[in-house]
Design an enzyme around this catalytic site. Structure first.
Site, PDB file in Angstrom:
ATOM      1  CG  ASN A   1      19.397  64.758  68.432  1.00 46.61           C
ATOM      2  OD1 ASN A   1      20.305  65.316  69.059  1.00 46.61           O
ATOM      3  ND2 ASN A   1      18.935  63.561  68.752  1.00 46.61           N
ATOM      4  CD1 TRP A   2      22.555  69.497  65.031  1.00 50.38           C
ATOM      5  CD2 TRP A   2      24.040  70.900  65.948  1.00 50.38           C
ATOM      6  NE1 TRP A   2      22.436  70.715  64.403  1.00 50.38           N
ATOM      7  CE2 TRP A   2      23.335  71.597  64.935  1.00 50.38           C
ATOM      8  CE3 TRP A   2      25.027  71.585  66.660  1.00 50.38           C
ATOM      9  CZ2 TRP A   2      23.587  72.931  64.626  1.00 50.38           C
ATOM     10  CZ3 TRP A   2      25.280  72.911  66.361  1.00 50.38           C
ATOM     11  CH2 TRP A   2      24.566  73.583  65.351  1.00 50.38           C
ATOM     12  CE  LYS A   3      20.937  61.144  66.765  1.00 51.94           C
ATOM     13  NZ  LYS A   3      20.696  59.791  66.289  1.00 51.94           N
TER      14      LYS A   3
ATOM     15  CG  HIS B   1      17.144  60.371  70.943  1.00 50.86           C
ATOM     16  ND1 HIS B   1      17.903  59.260  70.680  1.00 50.86           N
ATOM     17  CD2 HIS B   1      16.931  60.969  69.757  1.00 50.86           C
ATOM     18  CE1 HIS B   1      18.153  59.206  69.370  1.00 50.86           C
ATOM     19  NE2 HIS B   1      17.573  60.241  68.796  1.00 50.86           N
TER      20      HIS B   1
ATOM     21  CD  GLU C   1      21.121  58.117  69.476  1.00 54.38           C
ATOM     22  OE1 GLU C   1      21.477  59.259  69.815  1.00 54.38           O
ATOM     23  OE2 GLU C   1      20.902  57.804  68.286  1.00 54.38           O
TER      24      GLU C   1
ATOM     25  CD  GLU D   1      14.143  60.385  66.560  1.00 55.64           C
ATOM     26  OE1 GLU D   1      14.589  61.105  65.661  1.00 55.64           O
ATOM     27  OE2 GLU D   1      14.772  60.140  67.600  1.00 55.64           O
TER      28      GLU D   1
ATOM     29  N   GLY E   1      20.180  56.223  62.209  1.00 54.64           N
ATOM     30  CA  GLY E   1      21.595  56.102  61.876  1.00 54.64           C
ATOM     31  C   GLY E   1      21.943  54.860  61.080  1.00 54.64           C
TER      32      GLY E   1
ATOM     33  CB  SER F   1      17.835  56.927  57.826  1.00 53.31           C
ATOM     34  OG  SER F   1      18.698  56.177  58.661  1.00 53.31           O
TER      35      SER F   1
ATOM     36  N   GLY G   1      18.975  63.573  62.455  1.00 54.31           N
ATOM     37  CA  GLY G   1      20.254  63.333  63.104  1.00 54.31           C
ATOM     38  C   GLY G   1      21.395  63.681  62.158  1.00 54.31           C
ATOM     39  N   GLY G   2      21.973  62.671  61.545  1.00 54.30           N
ATOM     40  CA  GLY G   2      23.152  62.836  60.698  1.00 54.30           C
ATOM     41  C   GLY G   2      23.067  63.970  59.683  1.00 54.30           C
TER      42      GLY G   2
HETATM   43  P1  13P Z   1      19.511  59.906  61.926  1.00 54.48           P
HETATM   44  O1  13P Z   1      18.814  60.971  61.121  1.00 54.48           O
HETATM   45  O2  13P Z   1      21.003  60.062  61.947  1.00 54.48           O
HETATM   46  O3  13P Z   1      19.052  58.538  61.574  1.00 54.48           O
HETATM   47  O4  13P Z   1      19.076  60.151  63.463  1.00 54.48           O
HETATM   48  C1  13P Z   1      17.740  60.342  63.761  1.00 54.48           C
HETATM   49  C2  13P Z   1      17.654  60.743  65.179  1.00 54.48           C
HETATM   50  O5  13P Z   1      17.937  59.967  66.060  1.00 54.48           O
HETATM   51  C3  13P Z   1      17.241  62.117  65.487  1.00 54.48           C
HETATM   52  O6  13P Z   1      16.980  62.291  66.829  1.00 54.48           O
END
Ligand code: 13P
Length: 252
Positions: A9-11, A97, A99, A169, A175, A215, A236-237
């Site tokens: 997920n590149w956000k 998600h 967010e 998640e 994050g 993470s 994510g990251g």
């Molecule tokens: P991180 O891997 O950056 O913690 O993010 C996880 C995430 O929200 C994937 O959708």
């Protein structure tokens, strides 16, 4: 056998050129590597979806959107529909998600409608859910997760439910650098599978992939993925770096 899946997920990261570059790097790594059974998905922003579909065309990498609206079309400024995603070759969408829930007011009721719209278009849904830190501290994590799943998904028939990929998640791990321990992940994933089993039976419960997100990185993916009810990760990251993302894919 359940599908092993690693999704990135590149956000809200990477412009068009950066997205194209990263998509190509991921494709190259996968082609060179020996990944056999793991399904790989990348989810860039809307503006980069068409180019990512093109960049991944002759590969096993699939492209997902990070969100969509439940209506087909109309006066919904800033929104994108399932039909539009399909028109650029995107057949998978991330919904729910944390967010989206926290910053854009997405409720279980809205998510249920989005899930229906995606499935009506024969799309695969990566459905995210997870508890916040306060829930875990007060021991309410299972109750919270159970409600999120029931409210948005349990109106579905078993055949439709099979098109859902679940992504647990825990919000406190996203994050933050703080990962759920492999034991915490396994405990929750087993609980989720039991919840599905009670509603849809063994066959459906055993065919659903449940991903862990929060993470996840090359240094911890192997141990997390080794747990029996963890079928992969939503990253994510670490998905923003092709080497790290590939190392995670290679962790099975
Ligand atoms: P991180 O891997 O950056 O913690 O993010 C996880 C995430 O929200 C994937 O959708």
């Amino acid at each position: 056998m359940r599908k092993q899946i690693v999704a990135g997920n590149w956000k809200m990261n990477n412009d068009l050129a950066e997205s194209k570059k990263l998509a190509k790097q991921v494709v190259k790594k996968i082609k060179k590597g020996k990944i056999k059974d793991t399904k790989v998905i990348i989810a860039p922003t809307f503006v980069s979806l068409a180019s990512a579909v093109k960049a991944t065309k002759k590969s096993k990498v699939k492209v997902a959107a990070q969100n969509m609206h439940f209506e087909e079309s109309g006066a919904f400024t800033g929104e994108v529909s399932a039909k539009m995603l399909k028109s650029v070759g995107v057949k998978t969408v991330i919904l729910g998600h944390s967010e989206r829930r926290a910053y854009f007011g997405e409720t279980d009721a809205i998510l249920a409608k989005k899930v229906d719209a995606a499935l009506a278009h024969k799309m695969t849904v990566i459905f995210c859910f997870g508890e916040v830190l306060a829930d875990r501290k007060s021991g309410k994590q299972e109750a919270v997760v159970e409600q999120q799943i029931k409210n948005a998904l349990f109106h579905l028939e078993g055949t439709a439910f099979k098109n859902i990929i679940l992504a647990y998640e825990p919000v406190w791990a996203i994050g933050t650098g703080e990962t759920a321990s492999p034991e915490q992940a396994q405990e929750m994933h087993a609980f989720i599978r039991t919840t599905i089993k009670e509603k849809y039976g063994d066959e459906v419960a055993n065919s659903i992939s449940i991903l862990y997100g929060g993470s996840c990185k090359p240094s911890n993916a192997k141990e997390i993925f080794s747990k029996p009810d963890v079928d992969g990760g939503l990253i994510g990251g670490a998905a923003l770096n092709a080497n790290d993302f590939y190392a995670i894919i290679n962790s099975f």
